[in-house]
Design a protein around this motif. Sequence first.
Motif, PDB file in Angstrom:
ATOM      1  N   TYR A  56       0.841  -1.183   0.000  1.00  0.00           N
ATOM      2  CA  TYR A  56       0.000   0.000   0.000  1.00  0.00           C
ATOM      3  C   TYR A  56       0.882   1.241   0.000  1.00  0.00           C
ATOM      4  CZ  TYR A  56      -3.877  -3.079   1.074  1.00  0.00           C
ATOM      5  OH  TYR A  56      -4.818  -4.066   0.996  1.00  0.00           O
ATOM      6  N   VAL A  57       0.461   2.245  -0.774  1.00  0.00           N
ATOM      7  CA  VAL A  57       1.205   3.489  -0.890  1.00  0.00           C
ATOM      8  C   VAL A  57       0.200   4.633  -0.953  1.00  0.00           C
ATOM      9  CG1 VAL A  57       1.334   3.353  -3.414  1.00  0.00           C
ATOM     10  CG2 VAL A  57       3.072   4.640  -2.175  1.00  0.00           C
ATOM     11  N   SER A  58       0.636   5.825  -0.608  1.00  0.00           N
ATOM     12  CA  SER A  58      -0.242   6.985  -0.630  1.00  0.00           C
ATOM     13  C   SER A  58      -0.683   7.292  -2.059  1.00  0.00           C
ATOM     14  CB  SER A  58       0.479   8.197  -0.038  1.00  0.00           C
ATOM     15  OG  SER A  58      -0.233   9.369  -0.307  1.00  0.00           O
ATOM     16  N   TYR A  59      -1.972   7.353  -2.262  1.00  0.00           N
ATOM     17  CA  TYR A  59      -2.519   7.673  -3.582  1.00  0.00           C
ATOM     18  C   TYR A  59      -2.096   9.083  -3.998  1.00  0.00           C
ATOM     19  CZ  TYR A  59      -5.991   8.023  -7.336  1.00  0.00           C
ATOM     20  OH  TYR A  59      -6.626   8.180  -8.544  1.00  0.00           O
ATOM     21  N   SER A  60      -2.057  10.012  -3.048  1.00  0.00           N
ATOM     22  CA  SER A  60      -1.636  11.385  -3.346  1.00  0.00           C
ATOM     23  C   SER A  60      -0.196  11.425  -3.844  1.00  0.00           C
ATOM     24  CB  SER A  60      -1.766  12.275  -2.106  1.00  0.00           C
ATOM     25  OG  SER A  60      -3.095  12.327  -1.667  1.00  0.00           O
ATOM     26  N   ASP A  61       0.673  10.651  -3.211  1.00  0.00           N
ATOM     27  CA  ASP A  61       2.078  10.602  -3.646  1.00  0.00           C
ATOM     28  C   ASP A  61       2.186  10.055  -5.069  1.00  0.00           C
ATOM     29  OD1 ASP A  61       2.884  11.601  -1.214  1.00  0.00           O
ATOM     30  OD2 ASP A  61       3.531   9.658  -0.413  1.00  0.00           O
ATOM     31  N   ILE A  62       1.419   9.032  -5.367  1.00  0.00           N
ATOM     32  CA  ILE A  62       1.460   8.444  -6.706  1.00  0.00           C
ATOM     33  C   ILE A  62       0.870   9.412  -7.732  1.00  0.00           C
ATOM     34  CG2 ILE A  62       0.591   6.578  -8.172  1.00  0.00           C
ATOM     35  CD1 ILE A  62       2.926   5.779  -6.327  1.00  0.00           C
ATOM     36  N   LEU A  63      -0.156  10.158  -7.357  1.00  0.00           N
ATOM     37  CA  LEU A  63      -0.706  11.147  -8.280  1.00  0.00           C
ATOM     38  C   LEU A  63       0.335  12.205  -8.642  1.00  0.00           C
ATOM     39  CD1 LEU A  63      -4.358  11.751  -7.004  1.00  0.00           C
ATOM     40  CD2 LEU A  63      -3.620  10.553  -9.074  1.00  0.00           C
ATOM     41  N   MET A  64       1.144  12.611  -7.681  1.00  0.00           N
ATOM     42  CA  MET A  64       2.206  13.582  -7.963  1.00  0.00           C
ATOM     43  C   MET A  64       3.259  12.964  -8.884  1.00  0.00           C
ATOM     44  SD  MET A  64       1.203  16.309  -6.557  1.00  0.00           S
ATOM     45  CE  MET A  64       2.642  17.320  -6.694  1.00  0.00           C
ATOM     46  N   ALA A  65       3.621  11.721  -8.650  1.00  0.00           N
ATOM     47  CA  ALA A  65       4.590  11.039  -9.508  1.00  0.00           C
ATOM     48  C   ALA A  65       4.015  10.862 -10.915  1.00  0.00           C
ATOM     49  CB  ALA A  65       4.962   9.683  -8.909  1.00  0.00           C
ATOM     50  N   HIS A  66       2.729  10.560 -10.999  1.00  0.00           N
ATOM     51  CA  HIS A  66       2.048  10.396 -12.280  1.00  0.00           C
ATOM     52  C   HIS A  66       2.059  11.727 -13.046  1.00  0.00           C
ATOM     53  CE1 HIS A  66      -1.690   9.716 -14.811  1.00  0.00           C
ATOM     54  NE2 HIS A  66      -0.962   8.638 -15.103  1.00  0.00           N
ATOM     55  N   LYS A  67       1.804  12.814 -12.339  1.00  0.00           N
ATOM     56  CA  LYS A  67       1.826  14.147 -12.959  1.00  0.00           C
ATOM     57  C   LYS A  67       3.214  14.441 -13.522  1.00  0.00           C
ATOM     58  CE  LYS A  67       2.524  17.605 -10.327  1.00  0.00           C
ATOM     59  NZ  LYS A  67       3.672  18.402 -10.591  1.00  0.00           N
ATOM     60  N   ASP A  68       4.248  14.158 -12.759  1.00  0.00           N
ATOM     61  CA  ASP A  68       5.624  14.386 -13.213  1.00  0.00           C
ATOM     62  C   ASP A  68       5.944  13.525 -14.428  1.00  0.00           C
ATOM     63  OD1 ASP A  68       5.913  16.189 -11.146  1.00  0.00           O
ATOM     64  OD2 ASP A  68       6.962  14.761  -9.836  1.00  0.00           O
ATOM     65  N   TRP A  69       5.465  12.291 -14.418  1.00  0.00           N
ATOM     66  CA  TRP A  69       5.699  11.363 -15.537  1.00  0.00           C
ATOM     67  C   TRP A  69       5.037  11.881 -16.809  1.00  0.00           C
ATOM     68  CZ3 TRP A  69       2.030   7.773 -17.756  1.00  0.00           C
ATOM     69  CH2 TRP A  69       2.603   6.840 -18.621  1.00  0.00           C
ATOM     70  N   ILE A  70       3.807  12.376 -16.687  1.00  0.00           N
ATOM     71  CA  ILE A  70       3.099  12.928 -17.839  1.00  0.00           C
ATOM     72  C   ILE A  70       3.831  14.156 -18.354  1.00  0.00           C
ATOM     73  CG2 ILE A  70       0.972  14.067 -18.593  1.00  0.00           C
ATOM     74  CD1 ILE A  70      -0.504  12.221 -16.587  1.00  0.00           C
ATOM     75  N   ALA A  71       4.265  15.034 -17.450  1.00  0.00           N
ATOM     76  CA  ALA A  71       4.972  16.249 -17.849  1.00  0.00           C
ATOM     77  C   ALA A  71       6.287  15.924 -18.569  1.00  0.00           C
ATOM     78  CB  ALA A  71       5.233  17.126 -16.626  1.00  0.00           C
ATOM     79  N   SER A  72       6.943  14.850 -18.167  1.00  0.00           N
ATOM     80  CA  SER A  72       8.215  14.491 -18.782  1.00  0.00           C
ATOM     81  C   SER A  72       8.026  13.938 -20.210  1.00  0.00           C
ATOM     82  CB  SER A  72       8.963  13.457 -17.945  1.00  0.00           C
ATOM     83  OG  SER A  72       8.336  12.183 -18.023  1.00  0.00           O
ATOM     84  N   LYS A  73       6.821  13.481 -20.507  1.00  0.00           N
ATOM     85  CA  LYS A  73       6.538  12.946 -21.841  1.00  0.00           C
ATOM     86  C   LYS A  73       6.184  14.038 -22.844  1.00  0.00           C
ATOM     87  CE  LYS A  73       4.803   8.774 -21.958  1.00  0.00           C
ATOM     88  NZ  LYS A  73       3.862   7.732 -22.074  1.00  0.00           N
TER      89      LYS A  73
END
Length: 74
Positions: A56-73
């Motif tokens: 289990y991991v914080s959904y908020s933390d993953i959303l921030m990582a997901h945002k960064d991943w999208i921005a890098s693309k």
Amino acid sequence: MAIQTIVPYTVASDMLSIKEIRDQLKDTGYPVTTDDIERWIREQGLYVEKYRRDVYVSYSDILMAHKDWIASKA
């Protein structure tokens, strides 16, 4: 007088399993794999809790990582 306290750990209700997070992100237009999520956890040193066989991991933390991943693309 009431004051707001700073909580140094993630709120329990924000914790989701990696599979649940993957399922939540599949409809965003930028779906991810469980390997992507696990990589973000390692790279960013995110806090995880293990219960039985699930991680289990914080959904908020993953959303921030997901945002960064999208921005890098872009």
